[in-house]
Motif scaffolding. Structure first.
Motif, PDB file in Angstrom:
ATOM      1  N   THR A 221       0.332  -2.502  12.376  1.00  0.00           N
ATOM      2  CA  THR A 221      -0.694  -1.484  12.117  1.00  0.00           C
ATOM      3  C   THR A 221      -0.045  -0.173  11.680  1.00  0.00           C
ATOM      4  OG1 THR A 221      -2.161  -2.496  13.763  1.00  0.00           O
ATOM      5  CG2 THR A 221      -2.619  -0.218  13.122  1.00  0.00           C
ATOM      6  N   GLY A 222       1.057   0.195  12.345  1.00  0.00           N
ATOM      7  CA  GLY A 222       1.752   1.425  11.971  1.00  0.00           C
ATOM      8  C   GLY A 222       2.275   1.392  10.553  1.00  0.00           C
ATOM      9  N   ILE A 223       2.842   0.254  10.144  1.00  0.00           N
ATOM     10  CA  ILE A 223       3.342   0.130   8.767  1.00  0.00           C
ATOM     11  C   ILE A 223       2.194   0.273   7.776  1.00  0.00           C
ATOM     12  CG2 ILE A 223       4.379  -1.469   7.098  1.00  0.00           C
ATOM     13  CD1 ILE A 223       6.040  -2.600   9.429  1.00  0.00           C
ATOM     14  N   ALA A 224       1.049  -0.370   8.080  1.00  0.00           N
ATOM     15  CA  ALA A 224      -0.100  -0.286   7.172  1.00  0.00           C
ATOM     16  C   ALA A 224      -0.608   1.153   7.067  1.00  0.00           C
ATOM     17  CB  ALA A 224      -1.209  -1.211   7.670  1.00  0.00           C
ATOM     18  N   ILE A 225      -0.699   1.851   8.193  1.00  0.00           N
ATOM     19  CA  ILE A 225      -1.172   3.243   8.182  1.00  0.00           C
ATOM     20  C   ILE A 225      -0.191   4.135   7.423  1.00  0.00           C
ATOM     21  CG2 ILE A 225      -1.584   5.268   9.638  1.00  0.00           C
ATOM     22  CD1 ILE A 225      -2.635   3.339  11.782  1.00  0.00           C
ATOM     23  N   ARG A 226       1.106   3.956   7.704  1.00  0.00           N
ATOM     24  CA  ARG A 226       2.135   4.797   7.069  1.00  0.00           C
ATOM     25  C   ARG A 226       2.144   4.656   5.553  1.00  0.00           C
ATOM     26  NH1 ARG A 226       8.313   3.392   8.358  1.00  0.00           N
ATOM     27  NH2 ARG A 226       7.705   1.567   7.130  1.00  0.00           N
ATOM     28  N   SER A 227       1.741   3.512   5.057  1.00  0.00           N
ATOM     29  CA  SER A 227       1.829   3.236   3.625  1.00  0.00           C
ATOM     30  C   SER A 227       0.646   3.771   2.833  1.00  0.00           C
ATOM     31  CB  SER A 227       1.954   1.722   3.401  1.00  0.00           C
ATOM     32  OG  SER A 227       3.069   1.208   4.102  1.00  0.00           O
ATOM     33  N   THR A 228      -0.340   4.374   3.517  1.00  0.00           N
ATOM     34  CA  THR A 228      -1.455   4.983   2.798  1.00  0.00           C
ATOM     35  C   THR A 228      -1.038   6.378   2.330  1.00  0.00           C
ATOM     36  OG1 THR A 228      -2.389   5.854   4.854  1.00  0.00           O
ATOM     37  CG2 THR A 228      -3.148   3.689   4.144  1.00  0.00           C
ATOM     38  N   CYS A 229      -1.869   7.006   1.551  1.00  0.00           N
ATOM     39  CA  CYS A 229      -1.465   8.224   0.855  1.00  0.00           C
ATOM     40  C   CYS A 229      -1.374   9.492   1.697  1.00  0.00           C
ATOM     41  CB  CYS A 229      -2.405   8.475  -0.333  1.00  0.00           C
ATOM     42  SG  CYS A 229      -2.185   7.260  -1.667  1.00  0.00           S
TER      43      CYS A 229
END
Length: 394
Positions: free
Chosen positions: A92-100
């Protein structure tokens, strides 16, 4: 035969080991891959140098904050379920971090650190519980996996970000494959009966650990190893850039460092397994790390040599520190308590390392003071390792 014994057949053990190795692949790569791209991230987000320092330190702060409660979570929910939950948090952290949004970059990085903290604490206890006679070799195996994966992640980070239509967001998002693969492999372990009450540390275990001189020696050795390692991991590209190396070359050498950390897992695991007393090994790897730092400071033209030597020495010190957590504990509950203590205090120290190194650079205009301070820290590591490596338990 109990349910646990049935599941832990030879085939079940193979699946368990695969799951452990895939969890290990998530323990560093999702955040160490950021360092080579800090310049790119700053260029597109406009964050300051201080904010970039916070970004690299956030996972370490999360390690320090979450480590003390990880054993309690395992006591309540079981190690298997907590490790699965940790992987979900990392993903989840990786997915959140990869947003703009820039805020998402920091929030996702903190979540990644929280998930990794739980896995870091629980894996030594899991090995002590399920593989008491193979602690050193399996610790070496997951150190190899962690080092290899983070080497690939660091080396590939900039090339992935520079592909047509790509960006640093997509490059960071690529690490999502690691926790997803681990979740798939670990899912069968959720069928294990919950034995949290016997596998996690009690208040009595924790109290005894905090009063033990040996526990403080293990904690100090692992903590100083963490400080030195994360200072170099966080600032190596900048150190090399100041020495005249191009960004792409600095990124490749950053990958070399990560790769070199995996080598001790091949060589040191067997040595630790064959010896009850690891004092000579601990002192030797600390002095090797000291030599590499002095060389990087005084002869940066030979950076390839010093970085490879540093990766080997620091990787071996990490492996020994993790092995000490299991070897110096009498049982799995004690290993979980010692792991929580060592990682809480160790990563609290490590979190201060990169910002202080940056301040030292700003104050002096070069990296000499930071590298010299790290070299001195490795000498203290040698002293603590000479005590932590003794053949005794808490």
């Amino acid at each position: 035969m109990t349910v646990r014994e049935v599941i832990r057949t030879s085939s079940g053990q193979g699946l368990l080991i695969l799951g452990i190795l895939l969890i290990a692949s998530t323990l560093r790569a999702p955040f160490t891959a950021v360092a080579p791209m800090l310049g790119m991230i700053r260029g597109t987000t406009g964050i300051s140098a201080a904010e970039a320092g916070v970004l690299t330190t956030l996972p370490l702060l999360a390690f320090a904050a979450i480590s003390p409660i990880a054993a309690g979570l395992a006591r309540r929910y079981g190690m298997e379920r907590c490790l699965f939950g940790a992987l979900l948090v990392i993903a989840t952290g990786i997915a959140i971090r990869s947003t703009c949004p820039t805020s998402a970059l920091f929030a996702g990085t903190g979540a990644i650190g929280a998930g990794i903290a739980v896995a870091n604490v629980l894996l030594p206890g899991l090995l002590k519980r399920d593989f008491p006679d193979r602690v050193a070799s399996l610790t070496g195996a997951y150190a190899i996996m962690s080092g290899l994966v983070q080497a690939v992640a660091s080396t590939a980070a900039i090339p992935l970000a520079q592909l047509p239509g790509s960006s640093w967001h997509l490059s960071l998002a690529a690490t999502l494959v690691l926790p997803v693969a681990a979740l798939i492999a670990w899912a069968p372990q959720l069928g294990m009966p919950s034995t949290g009450a016997t596998q996690a540390a009690s208040a009595q275990d924790r109290g005894r650990i905090w009063r033990s001189a040996l526990a403080w020696q293990v904690t100090g050795f692992l903590g100083l190893t963490s400080v030195v390692f994360y200072v170099i991991v966080g600032w190596l590209p900048a150190i090399l850039a100041e020495a005249g190396y191009p960004a792409a070359t600095a990124g490749s050498l950053h990958g070399l460092l990560q790769l070199a950390t995996a080598i001790p897992g091949v060589l040191l695991g067997a040595a630790v397994r064959r010896t009850k007393d690891q004092r000579a090994l601990a002192v030797g790897v600390a002095l090797t790390t000291c030599l590499s730092l002095f060389g990087l400071w005084q002869l940066p033209a030979l950076a390839v040599l010093w970085i490879a030597l540093f990766g080997f020495g620091a990787g071996a010190a990490f492996l020994l520190g993790l092995s000490f957590v299991s070897l110096r504990a009498s049982h799995a509950r004690e290993a979980a308590a010692l792991s929580g203590m060592a990682q809480c205090l160790g990563y609290s120290l490590a979190a201060a390392g990169p910002p202080l190194a940056g301040l030292a650079h700003d104050a002096t205009g070069n990296w000499g003071l930071a590298l010299g301070a790290c070299a001195i820290a490795t000498l203290l590591m040698a002293v603590l390792g000479s005590f932590a490596g003794r053949a005794r338990t808490i």
